[in-house]
Design a protein around this motif. Structure first.
Motif, mmCIF file in Angstrom:
data_model
loop_
_atom_site.group_PDB
_atom_site.id
_atom_site.type_symbol
_atom_site.label_atom_id
_atom_site.label_comp_id
_atom_site.label_asym_id
_atom_site.label_seq_id
_atom_site.Cartn_x
_atom_site.Cartn_y
_atom_site.Cartn_z
ATOM 1 N N VAL A 10 -71.016 14.804 -24.064
ATOM 2 C CA VAL A 10 -70.872 16.262 -24.160
ATOM 3 C C VAL A 10 -71.371 16.783 -25.510
ATOM 4 C CG1 VAL A 10 -69.184 18.142 -24.314
ATOM 5 C CG2 VAL A 10 -68.992 16.433 -22.497
ATOM 6 N N HIS A 11 -71.067 16.049 -26.587
ATOM 7 C CA HIS A 11 -71.406 16.533 -27.932
ATOM 8 C C HIS A 11 -72.829 16.200 -28.371
ATOM 9 C CE1 HIS A 11 -67.055 17.073 -28.163
ATOM 10 N NE2 HIS A 11 -67.260 17.830 -29.229
ATOM 11 N N ASN A 12 -73.432 15.157 -27.791
ATOM 12 C CA ASN A 12 -74.757 14.729 -28.259
ATOM 13 C C ASN A 12 -75.883 14.925 -27.259
ATOM 14 O OD1 ASN A 12 -73.469 13.938 -30.592
ATOM 15 N ND2 ASN A 12 -73.356 11.782 -30.026
ATOM 16 N N ASP A 13 -75.550 15.194 -26.009
ATOM 17 C CA ASP A 13 -76.599 15.405 -24.999
ATOM 18 C C ASP A 13 -76.730 16.914 -24.760
ATOM 19 O OD1 ASP A 13 -78.023 15.745 -22.515
ATOM 20 O OD2 ASP A 13 -77.679 13.623 -22.130
ATOM 21 N N PRO A 14 -77.840 17.521 -25.187
ATOM 22 C CA PRO A 14 -78.004 18.978 -25.063
ATOM 23 C C PRO A 14 -77.908 19.478 -23.626
ATOM 24 C CG PRO A 14 -79.682 18.041 -26.498
ATOM 25 C CD PRO A 14 -78.997 16.893 -25.848
ATOM 26 N N LYS A 15 -78.444 18.714 -22.672
ATOM 27 C CA LYS A 15 -78.423 19.155 -21.280
ATOM 28 C C LYS A 15 -76.992 19.231 -20.752
ATOM 29 C CE LYS A 15 -80.521 18.254 -16.767
ATOM 30 N NZ LYS A 15 -79.275 18.522 -16.026
ATOM 31 N N ILE A 16 -76.222 18.167 -20.989
ATOM 32 C CA ILE A 16 -74.834 18.158 -20.529
ATOM 33 C C ILE A 16 -74.035 19.258 -21.218
ATOM 34 C CG2 ILE A 16 -72.694 16.815 -20.457
ATOM 35 C CD1 ILE A 16 -74.359 14.307 -20.193
ATOM 36 N N SER A 17 -74.280 19.450 -22.516
ATOM 37 C CA SER A 17 -73.566 20.492 -23.276
ATOM 38 C C SER A 17 -73.835 21.876 -22.716
ATOM 39 C CB SER A 17 -73.978 20.444 -24.752
ATOM 40 O OG SER A 17 -73.615 19.217 -25.330
ATOM 41 N N SER A 18 -75.110 22.143 -22.408
ATOM 42 C CA SER A 18 -75.464 23.472 -21.888
ATOM 43 C C SER A 18 -74.913 23.685 -20.488
ATOM 44 C CB SER A 18 -76.987 23.645 -21.882
ATOM 45 O OG SER A 18 -77.600 22.667 -21.058
ATOM 46 N N ASP A 19 -74.908 22.625 -19.677
ATOM 47 C CA ASP A 19 -74.368 22.731 -18.317
ATOM 48 C C ASP A 19 -72.872 23.034 -18.345
ATOM 49 O OD1 ASP A 19 -76.834 22.264 -17.243
ATOM 50 O OD2 ASP A 19 -76.484 20.126 -16.839
ATOM 51 N N LEU A 20 -72.146 22.324 -19.211
ATOM 52 C CA LEU A 20 -70.710 22.540 -19.290
ATOM 53 C C LEU A 20 -70.365 23.887 -19.912
ATOM 54 C CD1 LEU A 20 -69.394 19.010 -20.397
ATOM 55 C CD2 LEU A 20 -69.247 20.070 -18.133
ATOM 56 N N ALA A 21 -71.215 24.343 -20.818
ATOM 57 C CA ALA A 21 -70.974 25.638 -21.460
ATOM 58 C C ALA A 21 -71.032 26.778 -20.448
ATOM 59 C CB ALA A 21 -71.996 25.868 -22.571
ATOM 60 N N ALA A 22 -71.806 26.552 -19.377
ATOM 61 C CA ALA A 22 -71.942 27.591 -18.350
ATOM 62 C C ALA A 22 -70.802 27.565 -17.333
ATOM 63 C CB ALA A 22 -73.290 27.416 -17.629
ATOM 64 N N PHE A 23 -69.977 26.535 -17.396
ATOM 65 C CA PHE A 23 -68.869 26.425 -16.446
ATOM 66 C C PHE A 23 -67.738 27.380 -16.816
ATOM 67 C CE2 PHE A 23 -69.593 21.786 -14.896
ATOM 68 C CZ PHE A 23 -70.788 22.192 -14.317
ATOM 69 N N GLY A 24 -67.085 27.891 -15.780
ATOM 70 C CA GLY A 24 -65.892 28.694 -15.993
ATOM 71 C C GLY A 24 -64.662 27.794 -16.097
#
Length: 211
Positions: free
Chosen positions: A148-162
């Motif tokens: 979550v903290h080091n993979d930009p794709k996973i971070s951005s995907d989770l950031a969009a979650f409600g």
């Protein structure tokens, strides 16, 4: 029915004044079987160490893209390296303790001392399995954290979650962690549990002979 079971059956049907010789015959066999079981546990622990070394070297033979992704997630953190070193150190310590138990059982000639060594061996296995269950659950959580903290794709995907989606992701992660720990527990139950059951049987038999 093995030789020990035959002797035990004969012991139960022998007259009291002839039982002493039979007990003296049974004890060395229980001693030998206990030593053999702990020796097998020792060899299994070595095989486990080799297994994890092989597992950890597999990424070296994977695609460059896969290795680059792993490096991006973990390269900037020393915690995964510390965890790996600690894990190997624990396995080596476990092997050393099992070897000491095997040597102690091999050279003891006292029934009481043999029972103490069997109890000690059971505790070693119990704590090692518990340690592995904790490490299994902790590794999944740590892997998710670093991803979550080091993979930009996973971070951005989770950031969009409600909130609801994040709650669902958390529930799925916890469920997966529990299932993974269950599989690990079943693995050790199968590998070590059967041998510990035989060791417990020997312990109970020695205890009867001591009465």
């Amino acid at each position: 029915m093995d030789e020990l079971d035959i002797l035990k059956k004969d012991w139960n049907t022998t007259k009291p004044d002839h039982k002493k010789l039979t007990v003296n015959d049974i004890y060395p066999m229980l001693h030998k079987k206990s030593s053999s079981i702990v020796k097998t546990l020792f060899y299994i622990s070595i095989a486990e160490l080799v297994f994890w070394i092989i597992i950890n070297t597999i990424p070296l033979f994977c695609s460059d893209e896969y290795n680059a992704k792993l490096e991006a997630i973990f390269s900037n953190d020393v915690i995964p390296m510390i965890i790996s070193i600690f894990s190997y150190a624990m396995i080596v310590l476990f092997i050393f303790l099992l070897y000491k138990s095997y040597k102690s059982i091999s050279i003891t000639d006292s029934a009481k001392k043999l029972m103490e060594n069997i109890i000690k061996t059971r505790k070693i296995i119990k704590y090692y399995v518990l340690y592995n269950l904790i490490m299994a659950g902790g590794s999944i959580m740590a892997g998710f954290y670093f991803a979550v903290h080091n993979d930009p794709k996973i971070s951005s995907d989770l950031a969009a979650f409600g909130n609801k989606k994040m709650l669902l992701v958390t529930a799925v992660l916890l469920l997966f962690t529990c299932l993974f720990m269950l599989v690990i527990w079943l693995f050790y139950k199968l590998i070590y549990g059967l041998l510990l059951k035989r060791l417990n049987k020997n312990y109970n038999e020695i205890k009867k002979l001591e009465i």
